[in-house]
Design an enzyme around this catalytic site. Sequence first.
Site, short mmCIF file in Angstrom:
data_model
loop_
_atom_site.label_atom_id
_atom_site.label_comp_id
_atom_site.label_asym_id
_atom_site.label_seq_id
_atom_site.Cartn_x
_atom_site.Cartn_y
_atom_site.Cartn_z
N GLY A 154 -61.65 24.93 -64.06
CA GLY A 154 -61.79 23.48 -64.01
C GLY A 154 -62.78 23.02 -65.06
O GLY A 154 -63.54 23.83 -65.59
N CYS A 209 -62.42 31.68 -64.20
CA CYS A 209 -63.22 30.75 -65.00
C CYS A 209 -64.17 29.95 -64.08
O CYS A 209 -65.04 30.55 -63.47
CB CYS A 209 -62.28 29.86 -65.82
SG CYS A 209 -63.13 29.06 -67.18
N TYR A 210 -63.98 28.64 -63.93
CA TYR A 210 -64.86 27.88 -63.03
C TYR A 210 -64.83 28.48 -61.62
O TYR A 210 -65.87 28.58 -60.95
CB TYR A 210 -64.43 26.40 -63.00
CG TYR A 210 -65.20 25.58 -61.99
CD1 TYR A 210 -66.43 25.02 -62.32
CD2 TYR A 210 -64.70 25.36 -60.71
CE1 TYR A 210 -67.14 24.28 -61.39
CE2 TYR A 210 -65.40 24.63 -59.77
CZ TYR A 210 -66.62 24.08 -60.12
OH TYR A 210 -67.32 23.35 -59.20
N HIS A 237 -58.81 33.93 -68.61
CA HIS A 237 -57.61 33.40 -67.95
C HIS A 237 -56.46 34.41 -67.99
O HIS A 237 -55.77 34.51 -69.00
CB HIS A 237 -57.18 32.09 -68.63
CG HIS A 237 -58.14 30.98 -68.41
ND1 HIS A 237 -58.08 30.14 -67.31
CD2 HIS A 237 -59.22 30.59 -69.11
CE1 HIS A 237 -59.07 29.28 -67.36
NE2 HIS A 237 -59.79 29.53 -68.45
N GLU A 247 -53.77 34.12 -66.44
CA GLU A 247 -52.52 33.39 -66.25
C GLU A 247 -51.89 32.92 -67.55
O GLU A 247 -50.73 32.52 -67.56
CB GLU A 247 -52.73 32.20 -65.29
CG GLU A 247 -53.56 31.04 -65.83
CD GLU A 247 -55.08 31.24 -65.70
OE1 GLU A 247 -55.53 32.40 -65.64
OE2 GLU A 247 -55.80 30.23 -65.69
N SER A 268 -33.52 11.83 -73.28
CA SER A 268 -33.89 11.94 -74.70
C SER A 268 -32.97 12.92 -75.41
O SER A 268 -32.80 12.86 -76.62
CB SER A 268 -35.33 12.44 -74.82
OG SER A 268 -35.40 13.77 -74.35
N GLY A 269 -32.38 13.84 -74.63
CA GLY A 269 -31.55 14.88 -75.24
C GLY A 269 -32.27 16.21 -75.27
O GLY A 269 -31.70 17.24 -75.62
N GLY A 270 -33.55 16.21 -74.91
CA GLY A 270 -34.32 17.46 -74.83
C GLY A 270 -33.95 18.20 -73.54
O GLY A 270 -33.25 17.66 -72.69
N VAL A 271 -34.47 19.41 -73.41
CA VAL A 271 -34.06 20.24 -72.28
C VAL A 271 -34.49 19.64 -70.94
O VAL A 271 -33.72 19.65 -69.97
CB VAL A 271 -34.52 21.71 -72.44
CG1 VAL A 271 -36.00 21.83 -72.58
CG2 VAL A 271 -34.04 22.56 -71.29
N ASP A 272 -35.67 19.02 -70.88
CA ASP A 272 -36.16 18.53 -69.58
C ASP A 272 -35.28 17.40 -69.05
O ASP A 272 -34.82 17.43 -67.90
CB ASP A 272 -37.60 18.01 -69.67
CG ASP A 272 -38.52 18.96 -70.40
OD1 ASP A 272 -38.13 20.12 -70.56
OD2 ASP A 272 -39.61 18.53 -70.81
N SER A 273 -35.06 16.37 -69.89
CA SER A 273 -34.28 15.24 -69.38
C SER A 273 -32.83 15.66 -69.17
O SER A 273 -32.16 15.16 -68.26
CB SER A 273 -34.39 14.02 -70.30
OG SER A 273 -33.93 14.32 -71.60
N THR A 274 -32.33 16.60 -69.97
CA THR A 274 -30.94 17.03 -69.79
C THR A 274 -30.77 17.79 -68.48
O THR A 274 -29.82 17.56 -67.72
CB THR A 274 -30.49 17.91 -70.98
OG1 THR A 274 -30.76 17.19 -72.19
CG2 THR A 274 -29.02 18.23 -70.91
N LYS A 332 -41.95 24.72 -68.67
CA LYS A 332 -40.81 24.79 -69.58
C LYS A 332 -39.96 26.04 -69.35
O LYS A 332 -38.74 25.98 -69.34
CB LYS A 332 -41.34 24.75 -71.01
CG LYS A 332 -40.31 24.61 -72.07
CD LYS A 332 -39.61 23.27 -72.06
CE LYS A 332 -40.29 22.24 -72.90
NZ LYS A 332 -39.76 20.90 -72.77
#
Length: 605
Positions: free
Chosen positions: A52, A79-80, A166, A168, A219-225, A369
């Site tokens: 954090g 970390c924190y 980290h 992760e 938008s045509g990107g992977v997320d919105s598609t 992603k």
Amino acid sequence: MRSGVAVLDFGGQYAHLIANRIRRLQVYSEIFPPTADPSEIEGASGIVYSGGPGSVYDPDQPDFNDGLLSLALPTLGLCYGHQLLCDRLGGNVVAGTVREYGTASMDIERRDHVFSGLNVTETVWMSHGDTVERLPEGFVTYGSTPDCPAAAVGDPERRIFGFQFHPEVAHTPSGMTMLDNFLTVCDAPRNWTMASYADQAAEEIREAAGDRNVFLLVSGGVDSTVAYVLFNRALGPDRVLGLHIDNGFMRKGETADVGANMRDNGFENLNIEDASEDFLLSVEGLVEPERKRNAIGRTFLDVKDRVVDSLSLDPDAWVLGQGTLYPDTIESGGTENAALIKTHHNRIDVIEEMIAEGKVIEPLAQLYKDEVRDLGTTLGLPDSLVWRQPFPGPGLAVRCLCSDGEAAGDLTDAEARVSAIAAEAGLSSRVLSLQSVGVQGDFRTYAHPAMVWGKATWETLEAVSTRITNEVRDVNRVIYLIVPSSPPDLRLKRSFLTRDRLDVLREADAIAMRAIGEAGLDGRTDDASDAVSQMPTVLVPLTTNGQDETIVLRPVTTPDFMTARFAELSPELVREMGQKILSLPGICAVLYDVTHKPPGTVEWE
Ligand code: XMP
């Protein structure tokens, strides 16, 4: 909670990434605020305290329910979280003499429990200022780095461990092994898979929508598609309407490609609207990145309302669907303890209000992603769509830097310190008066790039860049001169977001994208180590003659976009791209960003 691992979110940029990694290891994971009641976590197999932006001796550190310390669960602090555990269990934390960002080499002293099966030295990813000075009773050191003696500690008896680094993030190469080891220490059941997620998400969409329909910006990107496909699946095409807005910040030919792509994949319920004038007007005269981002986010909603109106749709019968991912939320400062790094276009305050009113559905909001790509493949989308490079919602607007022409701050001291570090590697340097956004120790920075030039390998540039950004507070990026060969005298130029500048950028971007496409470096990034995950091309208002401007290439490799390494493209390819871009009208220099994330972000704004 059900059996699995609870993650306490102290607001670190990677807090949610921990849950993502644990799910990748097929163990259920759930995020809790650090104020959670211990009874909520009962039944868990283990608990992780995240990083954090706070400091344990800071009066405004995040609230924490001390009762959680009495849960006799296997515990891992990061970390924190590591500092908090050591502090509360009787150790001591101090402000470190050296701030550490980026990779460090850790010597491993014990190879049991969380460190089973590791090498004698391991590369780890650090992002911190404070360090643990004295260990709590019962604790031993598991690993140390030259700048951090307590890099990994633990009490194997009580099964409590703490890492300053980290595990992760992908740039701790054995991080997954360490987390896997922790899950083994927890004896957590491995029964969570991505395959069931599509059905669960469809069910949740139906529940959230009720009898309302969904209007979605595509938008045509992977997320919105992927979100669009999920909504279509869950509700049927009659209850879903997609809108692709050409905001004038698209790549060359992008809008036409998106329309064709969607039709080829069988989607008929998509409208396309040219709103470039509205967007250009909304950012007129703006310089500060956050103001640009907010203006663009707002214009998306205005245009959406205009289209809803023109189609005579009842606004109460339609909710907004969004393909927001988890990093969009976390970097927008959208969880309880997180700092604002940049406001993503789908996280502006008007949208936050709509979310509070139940008018937004975001089926991907918990995912990263890599998980969305998995989901896209599970839903049957072709690789060409699933593996497209991400493109930010505000598009080229955040890659076209603006300036009122006035240099910020006195850079004399920074200049001297950068020059001393560069000279040790045989390089020359200059700190530029421009500013860009970065992220350091979970905080946003808005600082200067240092330009370096001379003969150097990527390895040298990486070392120089890491040293400069760690040691010189006013500098958050290092950029390497590609062309021209003699160092240009770059001065700041008063410039705003105009169609002409965007056109210059579009041409440069098209050259760069074509070059890496032809070199076979575009596309899938998990099985080819030299592939480029994303390559922003940035236009910066630095000029030699008061007219022409400078281009910065920013190719990065990253699996999740939370951390990234600058890509080490072949020198021939870099030179070729540089020459071609330099030959465009309006360009006087081409540079290459050699900054990892942190301390730089992928985009410059
Ligand atoms: P940064 O610059 O924060 O970018 O390191 C991480 C990833 O997020 C993308 N990005 C955005 N995506 N809306 C989006 O949909 C936005 O406002 C936005 N800003 C950055 C960026 O391109 C990179 O992939």
